[in-house]
Design a protein around this motif. Structure first.
Motif: not given
Length: 241
Positions: A197-220
């Motif tokens: 949608t126009e005006g929405k921020e374009v974002c990427i994932s800094y790692f594989a998108a299938n990581w689990r919640y805890a692993d994502r938070q730890c890496r970030l």
């Protein structure tokens, strides 16, 4: 950071053709004159001639990055410094590493080739920008190697692509074409995953998108200094296992 196979980052195709050593320092070899011109500034060449290769192995890549960054002309150097850094600042060990690396640069780089603002603070700032904004250029895909075992052949900071923020449900992804011969194979290409949608921020994932919640938070938290509160994380944080 130059590719360890040929010090030419992504300008060289794999498998690489025969390399020609730099006639000045003889410490770096390139697959073509264009590769040499793009990846071997005078400051880096002079540092290699002064014994950069004798630095500890753990310091080789950050030293190559610093020497390449200090070779940049304005506004390119300012563009790197304008990127964000980890909000918590460098750790004591990172501060110690920055001081050691600054001394190493000063010992191998001719003073007249260094920019006027060369200082321990500037070196620390550049290292901080590199830690939180660089993209890994991975080794070529091989069907016999699991994706999680692919190693980075080099890293690169991009003035625009490095501005992209993270989201665990990204609406875009990035591609590199390091193994494609010819100009432009050092570019990062960002493509939308769906309509945005126009005006929405374009974002990427800094790692594989299938990581689990805890692993994502730890890496970030460890690598980027923040906890993600995107829509996906807010939902998954309430899950009970």
């Amino acid at each position: 950071t130059p590719c360890p196979s040929c010090r030419a980052a992504a300008f060289c195709s794999l498998p690489p053709p025969p390399h020609t050593p730099c006639p000045s320092c003889r410490a770096a070899a390139f697959c073509s004159p264009a590769c040499s011109a793009a990846s071997h500034p005078r400051l880096l060449c002079a540092a290699l001639s002064s014994g950069l290769a004798a630095a500890p192995e753990a310091h080789q890549e950050p030293l190559l990055f610093l020497l390449s960054a200090y070779s940049l002309q304005e506004p390119s150097l300012s563009a790197i410094l304008s990127l964000s850094s980890a909000p918590q600042g460098p750790s004591p060990s990172q501060q110690q590493d920055a001081a050691s690396l600054h001394a190493a640069v000063a010992s191998v780089a001719p003073p007249h080739m260094l920019p006027a603002g060369f200082s321990p603070d500037l070196t620390a700032a550049l290292l901080s920008k590199d830690r939180t904004n660089s993209f890994s250029i991975l080794e070529p895909y091989r069907p016999d190697v699991p994706l999680e075992l692919r190693k980075a052949r080099c890293c690169a900071v991009y003035p625009r692509a490095s501005l992209l923020n993270h989201d665990c449900l990204p609406n875009a992804c990035h591609f590199d074409y390091a193994d494609r011969p010819g100009p432009g194979n050092t570019d990062i290409v960002v493509r939308a995953l769906h309509g945005i949608t126009e005006g929405k921020e374009v974002c990427i994932s800094y790692f594989a998108a299938n990581w689990r919640y805890a692993d994502r938070q730890c890496r970030l938290l460890e690598d980027y200094g923040f906890r993600c509160e995107c829509d996906r994380c807010q939902i998954e944080s309430k899950w009970k296992f």
